[in-house]
Design an enzyme around this catalytic site. Structure first.
Site, PDB file in Angstrom:
ATOM      1  N   CYS A 313     111.770 140.879  72.036  1.00 27.81           N
ATOM      2  CA  CYS A 313     111.322 139.643  72.855  1.00 27.81           C
ATOM      3  C   CYS A 313     110.539 138.793  71.982  1.00 27.81           C
ATOM      4  CB  CYS A 313     110.459 140.099  74.031  1.00 27.81           C
ATOM      5  SG  CYS A 313     111.586 141.217  74.922  1.00 27.81           S
ATOM      6  N   ARG A 409     119.972 133.721  81.831  1.00 29.93           N
ATOM      7  CA  ARG A 409     118.771 134.412  82.016  1.00 29.93           C
ATOM      8  C   ARG A 409     117.509 133.810  81.721  1.00 29.93           C
ATOM      9  NH1 ARG A 409     115.556 139.049  79.511  1.00 29.93           N
ATOM     10  NH2 ARG A 409     115.708 140.594  81.144  1.00 29.93           N
TER      11      ARG A 409
HETATM   12  P1  XMP Z   1     113.239 147.297  74.674  1.00 30.16           P
HETATM   13  O1  XMP Z   1     111.642 147.236  74.250  1.00 30.16           O
HETATM   14  O2  XMP Z   1     113.390 148.478  75.479  1.00 30.16           O
HETATM   15  O3  XMP Z   1     113.402 146.294  75.751  1.00 30.16           O
HETATM   16  O4  XMP Z   1     114.047 147.030  73.367  1.00 30.16           O
HETATM   17  C1  XMP Z   1     114.624 145.818  76.287  1.00 30.16           C
HETATM   18  C2  XMP Z   1     114.287 144.910  77.474  1.00 30.16           C
HETATM   19  O5  XMP Z   1     113.888 143.712  76.967  1.00 30.16           O
HETATM   20  C3  XMP Z   1     114.390 142.472  77.849  1.00 30.16           C
HETATM   21  N1  XMP Z   1     115.196 141.591  76.993  1.00 30.16           N
HETATM   22  C4  XMP Z   1     114.536 140.439  76.229  1.00 30.16           C
HETATM   23  N2  XMP Z   1     113.337 139.824  76.671  1.00 30.16           N
HETATM   24  N3  XMP Z   1     114.002 138.161  75.129  1.00 30.16           N
HETATM   25  C5  XMP Z   1     113.035 138.598  75.916  1.00 30.16           C
HETATM   26  O6  XMP Z   1     111.851 138.118  75.826  1.00 30.16           O
HETATM   27  C6  XMP Z   1     115.069 138.576  74.818  1.00 30.16           C
HETATM   28  O7  XMP Z   1     115.999 138.243  73.906  1.00 30.16           O
HETATM   29  C7  XMP Z   1     115.375 139.803  75.512  1.00 30.16           C
HETATM   30  N4  XMP Z   1     116.644 140.598  75.500  1.00 30.16           N
HETATM   31  C8  XMP Z   1     116.298 141.818  76.398  1.00 30.16           C
HETATM   32  C9  XMP Z   1     115.115 143.166  78.955  1.00 30.16           C
HETATM   33  O8  XMP Z   1     114.297 143.255  79.923  1.00 30.16           O
HETATM   34  C10 XMP Z   1     115.453 144.499  78.301  1.00 30.16           C
HETATM   35  O9  XMP Z   1     115.922 145.252  79.257  1.00 30.16           O
END
Ligand code: XMP
Length: 495
Positions: A313, A409
């Protein structure tokens, strides 16, 4: 505890900032149970959920997660038809039964069959009238049938196959145990399962017999089918998507948004709860009590908590909005508990210890992206870089993913400039969920044992009674808590 409270703290804390103090142990690690609510009406024996991301959850991941007692959320960065197909694959899954075997036509030449065999690695193939699954079964062709044929271009499958009237088959509806017994008794390599009218419905392979063990933790519905969730967006056309997913038998729908407190989300949540009273609806993402209140008022059955803290993120960098994850969970969970709404700790989980800490903060289950990407069950192929086996993993807010449509999203679908809120990268190979999830679960159980909580439920009770104690860790304490002072070391996670 006060350190986490909205009113008394102006600092946000996350998993690595805190450490749990040990309690007293009066039970074995095997006595620890982790059963938790994913939503108001769905419980999981393993409190783990795979993220709705296009490098994490499609049917294979969702099947693997449900078999291990968790659940997967199929992402929506694909057409409605494709997402429905992924959900259907999970709902139709029967352990040990191959429901999409590669079939061949009777007219296929042996040369062509050799090619299929070398690409997919299987030895025997059902022969059906049109070479597809679900058609009339005509026979079975194995390597031995083809062994001594020299004219491989001029010989067709129908000339060498074992014809259907000489084949051992089983009828649709047969239990796995009975089918396995037939394979044992007849010493066959493959057992085709056929409908009353002779159409191929599944195949059982002798090589899978060992793998067909029972899955005692599996997450199943009342019809004994695996449970599965799927994500949707907040656009008007997402109502069509939700309707199609419900028709396919989805158990829960996650409204996937980085900032869940929007009029669009409130509307679609209310609409789904009205249209589909049996469907479990998960709202989010939220990180404050105020956001949570609005979604609870709209009728959600669970809340997803986390903003800008995932491994991929960049939301906090780009939008200056979000919250440190331990504080976010602590405050939302304490509030949601009053309404009986479970909380899903989403993102930032990099180890079993982080899962323990998420539960200690009041979360019911943990949602993971990077932790589960790079398993055999995640979408995509492995590749090598500098001798390390990797798989791609990307944020749904990365430009790569948004090109395919996930920009909704981040409320960016109508914008002319697309602003990335995530990155694209890779993660290391972790093997199969079959061994990886049990490792995570065992780690979490050790954590609860040290704390002195025999169940996830008891852990939450200790949290709210004040029995569970935490400390903040200084920067030096955090260094001390990790591996330090060695010239080099090798990290092996489990055996
Ligand atoms: P982890 O830390 O487990 O996080 O890899 C997965 C979660 O991150 C969110 N998610 C995003 N958040 N930009 C964001 O700010 C992104 O591009 C993005 N893609 C996923 C989402 O909640 C996921 O479950």
């Amino acid at each position: 505890e006060e350190i986490f409270m909205d009113k008394s703290s102006k600092t946000g804390y996350t998993y690595d900032d805190i450490i749990c103090l040990p309690g007293q142990i009066s039970f074995g690690v095997h006595d620890v149970t982790l059963e938790s609510n994913f939503t108001k009406k769905i419980t999981l024996k393993t409190p783990l959920v795979s993220s709705p991301m296009d490098t994490v959850t499609e049917a294979r991941m969702a099947i693997g997660m449900a078999l291990e007692g968790g659940i997967g959320v199929i992402h929506n960065n694909m057409s409605i038809e494709d997402q429905v197909e992924e959900v259907t694959k999970v709902k139709k899954y029967k352990s040990g039964f191959i429901t999409d075997p590669i079939c061949v036509k009777p007219t296929t030449a042996l040369a062509e069959l050799d090619e299929v065999r070398s690409t997919c690695g299987f030895t025997g193939f059902p022969v059906t009238s049109d070479g597809r699954m679900g058609s009339k079964l005509l026979g079975l062709v194995t390597r031995r049938d083809c062994d001594f044929v020299s004219d491989r271009r001029g010989t067709s499958v129908s000339q060498v196959m074992t014809k259907v009237d000489e084949l051992v088959t089983a009828e649709e509806g047969v239990e796995l145990q009975a089918a396995n017994d037939i394979i044992h008794r007849t010493k066959k390599g493959k057992l085709p399962i056929v409908s009353k009218t002779g159409f191929l419905v599944a195949l059982i392979a002798r090589t899978d017999l060992k793998k067909n063990a029972e899955y005692p933790l599996a997450t199943k519905d009342a019809n004994k089918q695996l449970r599965v969730a799927a994500s949707i967006g907040t656009r008007p056309e997402d109502r069509t998507r939700a309707t199609a997913l419900v028709a396919a038998g989805v158990d829960a729908i996650v409204v996937d948004s980085s900032q869940g407190d929007s009029a669009f989300q409130h509307d679609i949540v209310r609409w789904m709860k009205q249209q589909f009273p049996d469907l479990q609806v998960i709202g989010g993402n939220v990180v404050t009590k105020r956001q949570a209140k609005h979604l609870i008022d709209s009728g959600v059955d669970a809340l997803r908590v986390g903003m800008g803290i995932g491994s991929i993120c960049t939301t906090q960098e780009v939008c200056a909005c979000g919250r440190a994850q331990a504080s976010a969970i602590y405050n939302v969970a304490r509030f949601a508990k009053k309404y009986g709404v479970p909380v899903i700790a989403d993102g930032g989980i990099g180890s079993p210890g982080h899962i323990v800490k998420a539960l200690c903060m009041g979360a019911n289950v943990a949602m993971c992206g990077s932790l589960l990407a790079g398993t055999e069950e995640s979408p995509g192929d492995f590749f090598f870089q500098n001798g390390v086996r990797l798989k791609r993993y990307r944020g749904m807010g990365s430009l790569d993913a948004m090109k395919k449509g996930s920009d909704d999203r981040y409320f960016g679908s109508a914008a002319s400039i697309k602003v990335a809120q995530g990155v694209s990268g890779s993660v290391q190979d972790k093997g199969s969920l079959r061994s990886y999830v049990p490792y995570l679960v065992q780690g979490v159980k050790h954590g609860l044992q040290d704390i002195g909580a025999q169940s996830a439920e008891q852990l939450r009770a200790q949290l709210y009674s004040g029995e569970l104690r935490f400390e903040l860790r200084s920067a030096a304490a955090q260094r001390e808590g990790g591996v330090h002072g060695l010239h080099s070391f090798e990290r092996k996670l489990f055996k």
